[in-house]
Design a protein around this motif. Structure first.
Motif, mmCIF file in Angstrom:
data_model
loop_
_atom_site.group_PDB
_atom_site.id
_atom_site.type_symbol
_atom_site.label_atom_id
_atom_site.label_comp_id
_atom_site.label_asym_id
_atom_site.label_seq_id
_atom_site.Cartn_x
_atom_site.Cartn_y
_atom_site.Cartn_z
ATOM 1 N N ILE A 163 0.980 -1.366 0.054
ATOM 2 C CA ILE A 163 0.093 -0.067 -0.083
ATOM 3 C C ILE A 163 0.956 1.118 -0.103
ATOM 4 O O ILE A 163 1.454 1.374 0.940
ATOM 5 C CB ILE A 163 -0.938 -0.124 1.232
ATOM 6 C CG1 ILE A 163 -1.809 -1.360 1.329
ATOM 7 C CG2 ILE A 163 -1.736 1.315 1.342
ATOM 8 C CD1 ILE A 163 -2.511 -1.580 2.486
ATOM 9 N N VAL A 164 0.725 1.868 -1.077
ATOM 10 C CA VAL A 164 1.638 3.467 -1.046
ATOM 11 C C VAL A 164 0.732 4.492 -0.898
ATOM 12 O O VAL A 164 -0.251 4.656 -1.428
ATOM 13 C CB VAL A 164 2.177 3.427 -2.570
ATOM 14 C CG1 VAL A 164 2.962 4.795 -2.538
ATOM 15 C CG2 VAL A 164 3.088 2.294 -2.746
ATOM 16 N N ALA B 141 -7.274 0.591 4.171
ATOM 17 C CA ALA B 141 -6.919 -0.500 3.323
ATOM 18 C C ALA B 141 -6.203 -1.456 4.363
ATOM 19 O O ALA B 141 -6.409 -2.761 4.297
ATOM 20 C CB ALA B 141 -6.454 -0.341 1.932
ATOM 21 N N ALA B 142 -4.998 -1.147 4.972
ATOM 22 C CA ALA B 142 -4.281 -1.866 5.577
ATOM 23 C C ALA B 142 -4.796 -2.439 6.969
ATOM 24 O O ALA B 142 -4.729 -3.560 7.415
ATOM 25 C CB ALA B 142 -2.900 -1.203 6.036
ATOM 26 N N SER B 143 -5.615 -1.479 7.632
ATOM 27 C CA SER B 143 -6.658 -2.008 8.972
ATOM 28 C C SER B 143 -7.415 -3.328 8.241
ATOM 29 O O SER B 143 -7.504 -4.093 9.067
ATOM 30 C CB SER B 143 -7.470 -0.890 9.246
ATOM 31 O OG SER B 143 -6.510 -0.067 9.715
ATOM 32 N N ILE C 288 2.074 -4.117 3.788
ATOM 33 C CA ILE C 288 2.832 -3.012 4.123
ATOM 34 C C ILE C 288 2.455 -1.719 3.763
ATOM 35 O O ILE C 288 2.037 -1.477 2.579
ATOM 36 C CB ILE C 288 4.352 -3.496 3.882
ATOM 37 C CG1 ILE C 288 5.424 -2.428 4.610
ATOM 38 C CG2 ILE C 288 4.479 -3.455 2.183
ATOM 39 C CD1 ILE C 288 6.813 -2.702 4.239
ATOM 40 N N VAL C 289 2.333 -0.841 4.856
ATOM 41 C CA VAL C 289 2.283 0.668 4.157
ATOM 42 C C VAL C 289 3.394 1.338 4.053
ATOM 43 O O VAL C 289 4.229 1.358 5.019
ATOM 44 C CB VAL C 289 1.057 1.288 5.280
ATOM 45 C CG1 VAL C 289 0.952 2.664 4.773
ATOM 46 C CG2 VAL C 289 -0.125 0.372 5.410
ATOM 47 N N TYR D 288 9.683 -4.302 -2.975
ATOM 48 C CA TYR D 288 8.911 -4.475 -2.304
ATOM 49 C C TYR D 288 7.580 -5.197 -3.281
ATOM 50 O O TYR D 288 6.929 -4.648 -3.837
ATOM 51 C CB TYR D 288 7.827 -3.639 -1.597
ATOM 52 C CG TYR D 288 8.702 -2.859 -0.884
ATOM 53 C CD1 TYR D 288 8.932 -2.809 0.549
ATOM 54 C CD2 TYR D 288 9.417 -1.455 -1.196
ATOM 55 C CE1 TYR D 288 9.569 -1.742 1.344
ATOM 56 C CE2 TYR D 288 10.066 -0.785 -0.745
ATOM 57 C CZ TYR D 288 10.371 -0.986 0.704
ATOM 58 O OH TYR D 288 11.409 -0.186 1.583
ATOM 59 N N PRO D 289 7.944 -6.779 -3.546
ATOM 60 C CA PRO D 289 6.996 -7.634 -4.250
ATOM 61 C C PRO D 289 5.587 -7.705 -3.895
ATOM 62 O O PRO D 289 5.301 -7.619 -2.613
ATOM 63 C CB PRO D 289 7.682 -8.837 -4.236
ATOM 64 C CG PRO D 289 8.926 -8.720 -3.629
ATOM 65 C CD PRO D 289 8.995 -7.594 -2.759
ATOM 66 N N TYR D 290 4.563 -7.575 -4.588
ATOM 67 C CA TYR D 290 3.268 -7.650 -3.979
ATOM 68 C C TYR D 290 2.461 -8.731 -4.882
ATOM 69 O O TYR D 290 2.676 -9.056 -6.365
ATOM 70 C CB TYR D 290 2.508 -6.352 -4.367
ATOM 71 C CG TYR D 290 2.756 -5.579 -5.599
ATOM 72 C CD1 TYR D 290 1.461 -5.877 -6.709
ATOM 73 C CD2 TYR D 290 3.619 -4.690 -6.010
ATOM 74 C CE1 TYR D 290 1.629 -5.492 -8.032
ATOM 75 C CE2 TYR D 290 3.626 -4.398 -7.472
ATOM 76 C CZ TYR D 290 2.638 -4.623 -8.248
ATOM 77 O OH TYR D 290 2.728 -4.153 -9.510
ATOM 78 N N HIS D 291 1.276 -9.020 -4.448
ATOM 79 C CA HIS D 291 0.249 -9.618 -5.134
ATOM 80 C C HIS D 291 -0.721 -8.681 -5.534
ATOM 81 O O HIS D 291 -1.275 -8.625 -6.783
ATOM 82 C CB HIS D 291 -0.511 -10.807 -4.246
ATOM 83 C CG HIS D 291 0.191 -11.967 -3.932
ATOM 84 N ND1 HIS D 291 0.522 -13.021 -4.979
ATOM 85 C CD2 HIS D 291 0.817 -12.665 -2.769
ATOM 86 C CE1 HIS D 291 1.303 -13.981 -4.475
ATOM 87 N NE2 HIS D 291 1.602 -13.503 -3.045
ATOM 88 N N LYS D 292 -1.234 -7.732 -4.982
ATOM 89 C CA LYS D 292 -1.684 -6.743 -5.144
ATOM 90 C C LYS D 292 -0.920 -5.248 -4.798
ATOM 91 O O LYS D 292 -0.466 -5.074 -3.530
ATOM 92 C CB LYS D 292 -3.375 -6.561 -4.647
ATOM 93 C CG LYS D 292 -4.186 -7.639 -5.276
ATOM 94 C CD LYS D 292 -4.822 -6.840 -6.377
ATOM 95 C CE LYS D 292 -5.611 -7.656 -7.102
ATOM 96 N NZ LYS D 292 -6.335 -7.043 -8.478
ATOM 97 N N LEU D 293 -1.146 -4.346 -5.588
ATOM 98 C CA LEU D 293 -0.436 -2.829 -5.247
ATOM 99 C C LEU D 293 -1.756 -2.094 -5.124
ATOM 100 O O LEU D 293 -2.613 -2.055 -5.884
ATOM 101 C CB LEU D 293 0.247 -2.393 -6.298
ATOM 102 C CG LEU D 293 0.701 -0.727 -6.100
ATOM 103 C CD1 LEU D 293 1.539 -0.584 -4.708
ATOM 104 C CD2 LEU D 293 1.640 -0.445 -7.406
#
Length: 536
Positions: free
Chosen positions: A12-13, A22-24, A34-35, A271-276
């Motif tokens: 999460i940027v 979103a992170a919560s 990760i934010v 920072y690899p992600y499944h969803k950005l």
């Protein structure tokens, strides 16, 4: 280069309210996120700070629930003392409370006392406002269904949502018909420019009529966390950390690799992600996508096309804020207003007055004096909401006006930015000293100023905007009808979602919360699909 081998469920940027929402929820759902926030503190436009023992809110002054925020606080179990924050409104020497819908009658009387020759115009406008307030009550009068777990709350579905739906559909139709700019809408009922200004000049240019005239419902719904607005992101950060989520400040993202699904920061960490989930400035996101390493022709075409569409799109007007430390008792201010006060010193109105671009401060000052004298000030007084927020027998004032980013940017380029800020501070205090707060200037201990450039530098927000895209953009580059809000987080890019003030218009805290949760829910759905596929 530092490589992070872990692929997060979501990166999460942006650590503003949308990113934290979103992170919560992802933390609540049991996913690893990760934010990443470029500033040294989370919260974005919801933040607080202390200066010489005075507490100030650096972003928004109050927080409306709109059937969104309180359900989120309750759902997450956040430790917040969240209290109603009454609003007062003043023109010249008259001040009224705006605490309940019944106060619209007092507002009508206020306008009639100032513009008696426009009594009939005012009656018609107030009638329209009351109708719009009924629409707003339908929209925001229940816990928003997007914030409720419908499967776990069948009684809510049967007793609340089902009856509400039959009111919501026709209301949505009426609301979308009121999407014309408020200035144009008011001209249907009056030709008195000063009257229109008293009603609407403290709103952003081309604000939709339903939002501006329905804003009274938001006044009635304003809340303030004890300890300041910054207590909301603080509580969310604690929740995320306690439930296994990660947060990282001082992290500036510099590139996005859509093929490898990796974002990189300025230090080279990946920072690899499944969803950005992009909960930050939208122009920045598209500029950071690595086109040279993008091997998906249709996606590359989409990115290039969107970059072109966004290039000349503007953020909404920003704000200029004067922070004043005053050695007057809080009672002095309480006798005149509440802790959240909209005040217009003169009933003349701004009309078509605009600040010109001049080469020197001397040429600029006469225009600035007129602009400030006829403007509407949003005044926040934290100590009237929480007595702990100023030293004994003293008061902190937060005084804001709308101002265009381009004007202040020109001032900086001409080299008189510092002198301009000092001049604004003195002029604002002088105006208030000769109107609502007699003698104020003799009691100012210290003061300082923040401008659209301050906001732009601190948050990375295009044009220092605080509500996202300008309503004057034709077309607005994101979803801007309530009927499309559930799709507002979709970017059309693979495994990339967006949230926050740049994802939907008009924007505010409730929209940021809703889009943050929508992005979390979409991520949850995607991750479940991955898990099912890998199990086959």
């Amino acid at each position: 280069m530092m490589n992070n081998p872990r692929r997060y469920d979501a990166v999460i940027v942006g650590g503003g309210i949308a990113g934290l929402t979103a992170a919560s929820y992802l933390s609540k759902y049991g996913y690893m996120s990760i934010v990443l926030e470029q500033q040294d503190i989370m919260g974005g436009l919801i933040n607080s700070f202390d200066y010489q023992g005075f507490h100030f809110d650096g972003g928004i002054r109050s927080i409306e629930s709109s059937g969104v925020l309180i359900p989120m606080i309750r759902d997450l179990g956040l430790d917040l003392d969240f209290r109603r924050s009454p609003v007062t409104l003043g023109i010249e020497d008259q001040v009224i409370a705006l605490s309940t819908p019944a106060d619209i009658t007092a507002y009508e009387a206020l306008l009639v006392s100032i513009f008696p020759e426009n009594r009939e115009d005012i009656r018609l406008i107030i009638r329209k406002i009351k109708r719009i307030l009924r629409y707003m009550n339908v929209l925001y009068g229940i816990d928003n269904p997007m914030m409720v777990d419908l499967k776990a709350n069948p009684s809510y579905v049967l007793k609340t949502l089902f009856p509400w739906f039959f009111k919501f559909v026709p209301t949505l139709y009426h609301i979308e018909r009121l999407s014309v700019p408020v200035e144009s809408y008011l001209r249907k009922y009056t030709s008195n420019q000063a009257l229109m200004d008293m009603i609407a000049q403290h709103f952003f240019k081309d604000t939709p009529a339903f939002f501006a005239l329905g804003y009274f419902s938001i006044y009635f719904d304003y809340h303030y966390p004890q300890g300041g607005t910054g207590q909301l992101p603080r509580a969310m950060v604690e929740y995320i950390s306690h439930h296994g989520g990660l947060l990282k400040t001082g992290t500036k993202i510099t590139s996005i690799n859509l093929d490898d699904k990796v974002v990189s920061d300025s230090s080279g960490e990946q920072y690899p992600y499944h969803k950005l989930i992009w909960a930050a400035d939208l122009k920045s996101m598209y500029r950071m996508i690595e086109l040279d390493h993008l091997n998906q022709p249709k996606v590359k075409q989409k990115v290039v096309s969107t970059l072109g569409q966004l290039k000349n799109k503007r953020g909404a007007e920003s704000v200029l804020t004067v922070y004043a430390l005053v050695d007057l008792e809080p009672r002095y201010f309480k006798d005149r207003s509440s802790g959240h006060f909209f005040y217009t010193p003169q009933s003349v109105g701004l009309g078509q007055i605009k600040l010109p671009k001049t080469d020197t401060l001397e040429l600029f000052v006469p225009h600035l004096k007129t602009f400030l004298a006829l403007n509407t000030f949003e005044i926040s007084i934290p100590v009237l909401r929480d007595e702990r927020l100023a030293p004994d027998h003293k008061t902190g004032l937060i005084i804001s006006i709308l101002i265009d980013h381009e004007t202040v940017l020109h001032i900086e380029k001409m080299g008189y930015y510092t002198s301009f800020k000092s001049c604004v501070q003195n002029l604002v205090i002088d105006i208030l000293s000769t109107s609502i707060y007699p003698g104020l200037k003799d009691h100012v201990i210290d003061m300082f100023c923040a401008t659209p450039l301050t906001i732009e530098k601190r948050t990375g927000s295009t044009d220092g905007a605080i509500i996202g895209w300008s309503y004057a953009n034709k077309p607005i580059p994101v979803a801007h009808r309530m009927s499309r809000i559930t799709r507002s987080v979709q970017t059309g890019l693979p495994d990339v979602l967006m949230a926050g003030q740049w994802s939907f218009s008009p924007a505010g805290v409730p929209i940021s919360v809703i889009t943050g949760k929508l992005a979390a829910d979409a991520t949850k759905k995607h991750l479940k699909k991955i898990k099912r596929s890998s199990a086959i």
